[in-house]
Enzyme design. Structure first.
Site, PDB file in Angstrom:
ATOM      1  N   LYS A  14       2.005  10.723 -11.775  1.00 39.89           N
ATOM      2  CA  LYS A  14       1.240  10.100 -12.690  1.00 39.89           C
ATOM      3  C   LYS A  14       1.778   8.347 -12.663  1.00 39.89           C
ATOM      4  O   LYS A  14       3.120   8.366 -13.328  1.00 39.89           O
ATOM      5  CB  LYS A  14       0.949  10.392 -14.420  1.00 39.89           C
ATOM      6  CG  LYS A  14      -0.208  11.238 -14.037  1.00 39.89           C
ATOM      7  CD  LYS A  14      -0.329  11.469 -15.221  1.00 39.89           C
ATOM      8  CE  LYS A  14      -1.575  12.634 -14.958  1.00 39.89           C
ATOM      9  NZ  LYS A  14      -1.829  12.862 -16.550  1.00 39.89           N
ATOM     10  N   ARG A  45      -4.390  21.174 -15.389  1.00 39.62           N
ATOM     11  CA  ARG A  45      -3.217  19.896 -15.292  1.00 39.62           C
ATOM     12  C   ARG A  45      -3.712  18.786 -16.773  1.00 39.62           C
ATOM     13  O   ARG A  45      -2.703  18.843 -17.234  1.00 39.62           O
ATOM     14  CB  ARG A  45      -3.365  18.488 -14.392  1.00 39.62           C
ATOM     15  CG  ARG A  45      -2.639  17.536 -14.462  1.00 39.62           C
ATOM     16  CD  ARG A  45      -1.323  17.397 -13.526  1.00 39.62           C
ATOM     17  NE  ARG A  45      -0.785  15.692 -13.214  1.00 39.62           N
ATOM     18  CZ  ARG A  45      -0.117  14.763 -13.011  1.00 39.62           C
ATOM     19  NH1 ARG A  45       0.313  16.034 -11.413  1.00 39.62           N
ATOM     20  NH2 ARG A  45       1.522  14.432 -12.995  1.00 39.62           N
ATOM     21  N   ASN A  63      -2.188  17.658 -21.477  1.00 40.38           N
ATOM     22  CA  ASN A  63      -2.274  16.283 -22.191  1.00 40.38           C
ATOM     23  C   ASN A  63      -2.478  16.654 -23.887  1.00 40.38           C
ATOM     24  O   ASN A  63      -3.149  16.124 -24.476  1.00 40.38           O
ATOM     25  CB  ASN A  63      -3.136  15.460 -22.063  1.00 40.38           C
ATOM     26  CG  ASN A  63      -3.209  14.553 -20.635  1.00 40.38           C
ATOM     27  OD1 ASN A  63      -2.395  14.244 -20.904  1.00 40.38           O
ATOM     28  ND2 ASN A  63      -4.420  14.780 -19.659  1.00 40.38           N
ATOM     29  N   ARG A  70       1.110  -1.230  -0.033  1.00 40.18           N
ATOM     30  CA  ARG A  70       0.125  -0.151  -0.246  1.00 40.18           C
ATOM     31  C   ARG A  70       0.704   1.070  -0.136  1.00 40.18           C
ATOM     32  O   ARG A  70       0.227   2.465   0.094  1.00 40.18           O
ATOM     33  CB  ARG A  70      -0.588   0.258   0.877  1.00 40.18           C
ATOM     34  CG  ARG A  70      -1.874  -1.242   0.674  1.00 40.18           C
ATOM     35  CD  ARG A  70      -2.979  -0.648   2.199  1.00 40.18           C
ATOM     36  NE  ARG A  70      -3.822  -1.537   2.476  1.00 40.18           N
ATOM     37  CZ  ARG A  70      -3.442  -3.247   2.678  1.00 40.18           C
ATOM     38  NH1 ARG A  70      -2.620  -3.709   3.602  1.00 40.18           N
ATOM     39  NH2 ARG A  70      -4.813  -4.080   2.806  1.00 40.18           N
ATOM     40  N   GLU A  77       8.008  16.316 -26.670  1.00 44.32           N
ATOM     41  CA  GLU A  77       7.168  16.968 -25.218  1.00 44.32           C
ATOM     42  C   GLU A  77       7.308  18.200 -24.415  1.00 44.32           C
ATOM     43  O   GLU A  77       6.635  18.840 -23.962  1.00 44.32           O
ATOM     44  CB  GLU A  77       7.030  16.208 -24.627  1.00 44.32           C
ATOM     45  CG  GLU A  77       6.748  14.826 -24.221  1.00 44.32           C
ATOM     46  CD  GLU A  77       5.435  14.655 -23.791  1.00 44.32           C
ATOM     47  OE1 GLU A  77       4.992  15.466 -23.564  1.00 44.32           O
ATOM     48  OE2 GLU A  77       4.543  13.088 -23.707  1.00 44.32           O
ATOM     49  N   GLU A 136      -4.627  16.393 -11.817  1.00 45.10           N
ATOM     50  CA  GLU A 136      -5.807  16.641 -12.857  1.00 45.10           C
ATOM     51  C   GLU A 136      -7.434  16.516 -12.638  1.00 45.10           C
ATOM     52  O   GLU A 136      -7.903  15.907 -14.200  1.00 45.10           O
ATOM     53  CB  GLU A 136      -5.342  15.000 -14.503  1.00 45.10           C
ATOM     54  CG  GLU A 136      -5.693  15.554 -15.605  1.00 45.10           C
ATOM     55  CD  GLU A 136      -5.470  14.633 -16.612  1.00 45.10           C
ATOM     56  OE1 GLU A 136      -5.763  14.460 -16.779  1.00 45.10           O
ATOM     57  OE2 GLU A 136      -4.111  14.391 -17.065  1.00 45.10           O
ATOM     58  N   HIS A 178      -1.813  14.697 -27.215  1.00 42.06           N
ATOM     59  CA  HIS A 178      -2.083  12.770 -26.523  1.00 42.06           C
ATOM     60  C   HIS A 178      -3.110  11.516 -26.521  1.00 42.06           C
ATOM     61  O   HIS A 178      -3.238  10.945 -26.959  1.00 42.06           O
ATOM     62  CB  HIS A 178      -1.786  12.614 -24.779  1.00 42.06           C
ATOM     63  CG  HIS A 178      -1.041  13.278 -24.536  1.00 42.06           C
ATOM     64  ND1 HIS A 178      -0.399  14.618 -24.486  1.00 42.06           N
ATOM     65  CD2 HIS A 178       0.196  13.037 -23.386  1.00 42.06           C
ATOM     66  CE1 HIS A 178       1.392  14.793 -23.995  1.00 42.06           C
ATOM     67  NE2 HIS A 178       1.292  13.288 -23.441  1.00 42.06           N
ATOM     68  N   LYS A 235       6.291  22.458 -14.924  1.00 44.04           N
ATOM     69  CA  LYS A 235       5.231  21.421 -14.908  1.00 44.04           C
ATOM     70  C   LYS A 235       4.461  21.239 -13.443  1.00 44.04           C
ATOM     71  O   LYS A 235       3.781  20.605 -12.936  1.00 44.04           O
ATOM     72  CB  LYS A 235       5.576  19.634 -15.081  1.00 44.04           C
ATOM     73  CG  LYS A 235       4.785  18.928 -15.293  1.00 44.04           C
ATOM     74  CD  LYS A 235       5.132  17.244 -15.609  1.00 44.04           C
ATOM     75  CE  LYS A 235       4.158  16.491 -15.277  1.00 44.04           C
ATOM     76  NZ  LYS A 235       4.183  15.361 -16.160  1.00 44.04           N
ATOM     77  N   HIS A 259       6.115   6.965 -27.491  1.00 44.66           N
ATOM     78  CA  HIS A 259       5.013   8.147 -27.638  1.00 44.66           C
ATOM     79  C   HIS A 259       5.612  10.003 -28.098  1.00 44.66           C
ATOM     80  O   HIS A 259       4.692   9.910 -28.090  1.00 44.66           O
ATOM     81  CB  HIS A 259       5.414   7.537 -26.292  1.00 44.66           C
ATOM     82  CG  HIS A 259       4.254   8.978 -25.254  1.00 44.66           C
ATOM     83  ND1 HIS A 259       3.314   8.947 -24.888  1.00 44.66           N
ATOM     84  CD2 HIS A 259       4.725   9.899 -24.350  1.00 44.66           C
ATOM     85  CE1 HIS A 259       2.875   9.536 -24.557  1.00 44.66           C
ATOM     86  NE2 HIS A 259       3.296  10.662 -23.961  1.00 44.66           N
ATOM     87  N   HIS A 277      -2.211   9.252 -28.426  1.00 45.30           N
ATOM     88  CA  HIS A 277      -2.680   7.555 -27.581  1.00 45.30           C
ATOM     89  C   HIS A 277      -2.970   6.608 -29.275  1.00 45.30           C
ATOM     90  O   HIS A 277      -2.945   5.311 -28.352  1.00 45.30           O
ATOM     91  CB  HIS A 277      -2.556   7.011 -26.408  1.00 45.30           C
ATOM     92  CG  HIS A 277      -2.222   8.307 -25.696  1.00 45.30           C
ATOM     93  ND1 HIS A 277      -3.120   9.064 -24.138  1.00 45.30           N
ATOM     94  CD2 HIS A 277      -0.962   8.473 -25.135  1.00 45.30           C
ATOM     95  CE1 HIS A 277      -2.032   9.419 -22.891  1.00 45.30           C
ATOM     96  NE2 HIS A 277      -0.868   8.885 -23.727  1.00 45.30           N
TER      97      HIS A 277
END
Length: 355
Positions: free
Chosen positions: A140, A238, A242, A118, A182, A234, A245, A224, A262, A249
């Site tokens: 993330k 935030r 993306n 955990r 990026e 997000e 993206h 960032k 990517h 993606h």
């Protein structure tokens, strides 16, 4: 050394950027609270950089877990493999995980850290430009699913991020270019002056000028860190990180993870988003030309795969994490240096742009 702080109250942490800090014990001492460290890396980075890192960890009991290189291995099978290794090593909750590698290693290690017992501490040591300016910062963590990228994961912050610019000298040209996608993103969504600076200094960056790389990485991390501090999970601003993206993606998933890097897919995604912005009257044609030209300067693709049309994009975009109440939300530039999230895009416009 440049130090940027991600301000999240008690969970705040430093991002240190410099050359030669990978082998310095001072880079890690304040972020390691026990004597046991497990380094997670891949089979490409390990022979290139592990020995340097181990010089910084001489005072600790260190084990190494190695996974295969490539986006196609960012999956539940490798997640289970690393968890199993931690159990075999009798790792405890205070063992520190250290991610040495690019975005795949960092994302997977972070998800393991969030899940094992955990939650256990981890440190990001990103070795690719893309991971240095983006994926290592902000917490993330995730693995991919065949139906969608980064669909299984958690928000879980590292104890620190250690960025050694010298590690970029080991990077293949294609991987460096992918990272620049990026970098360009930050200029488009947040900082017009930075976008203009990139236009002027593209050749120096392509030649790996240490001075210009340090400024680039530091500026991206500053942006960032500021956005993450404002919106960690997000719920708002935030999401602009993306840009490109949602389309990118879809390219990665349709082509098969690892076929397109990517950053390559995001580069095309940013151009598609910019074309949408032109149609909506938010960007001028000359702005679009500047975006395409800057992306091309780093030898990144500017067109989608020839075997993809609107139907292929639509299939994957329905699984995008920004989908709400069945509506796909897109990050679109309002102008160079600013972006917003919108669902107000007609299917007919997307079909016109995507074919």
């Amino acid at each position: 050394m440049s130090t940027i702080t991600v301000k999240l109250g008690e969970r705040s942490y430093p991002i240190n950027v410099d050359s030669g800090i990978l082998s310095s014990s001072q880079s890690f001492a304040s972020s390691i609270s026990s004597n046991k460290v497990v380094v997670v890396t891949n089979d490409v980075v390990k022979p290139l950089l592990l020995d340097k890192l181990l010089l910084a960890l001489l005072d600790y009991e260190v084990d190494v877990v190695c996974i295969p290189d490539g986006e196609q291995h960012k999956n539940l099978q490798q997640f289970d493999y690393v968890i199993t290794k931690l159990l075999e090593l009798k790792s405890s909750r205070d063992t520190t995980l250290l991610a040495l590698g690019g975005g795949v290693v960092g994302d997977l290690t972070g998800f393991v850290a969030a899940s094992y017992q955990r939650g256990m501490p981890f440190i990001q040591v990103p070795t690719t430009l893309l991971s240095q300016v983006d994926s290592s910062v902000g917490g993330k963590t995730a693995v991919n699913h065949p139906l969608g990228k980064n669909m299984i994961g958690a928000f879980y912050q590292p104890k620190s991020v250690v960025i050694d610019i010298e590690s970029l000298s080991t990077l293949p040209a294609r991987e460096f270019a992918a990272g620049m996608a990026e970098v360009i993103k930050y200029g488009i969504i947040y900082d017009y002056q930075f976008f203009s600076w990139l236009e002027k200094h593209a050749d120096l960056l392509n030649n790996l000028s240490e001075e210009h790389l340090k400024y680039t990485i530091t500026r991206c991390c500053e942006i960032k860190a500021q956005i993450v501090a404002e919106d960690e999970t997000e719920k708002g601003i935030r999401a602009i990180l993306n840009l490109g993206h949602t389309f990118g993606h879809a390219i990665e998933a349709e082509q098969g993870y690892g076929k397109w890097l990517h950053g390559e897919a995001v580069a095309v995604g940013m151009i598609i988003a910019s074309k949408v912005a032109v149609h909506k009257g938010w960007l001028s044609e000359s702005d679009l030309i500047r975006v395409e030209a800057l992306i091309a300067k780093f030898k990144l693709p500017i067109s989608p795969p020839a075997n993809m049309d609107y139907s292929h994009f639509a299939k994957h975009m329905q699984h995008d994490k920004k989908v709400k109440s069945g509506s796909i939300r897109f990050v679109i530039p309002n102008r160079l240096g600013e972006a917003s999230v919108t669902s107000d895009i007609d299917v007919s416009l997307l079909k016109e742009i995507l074919g």
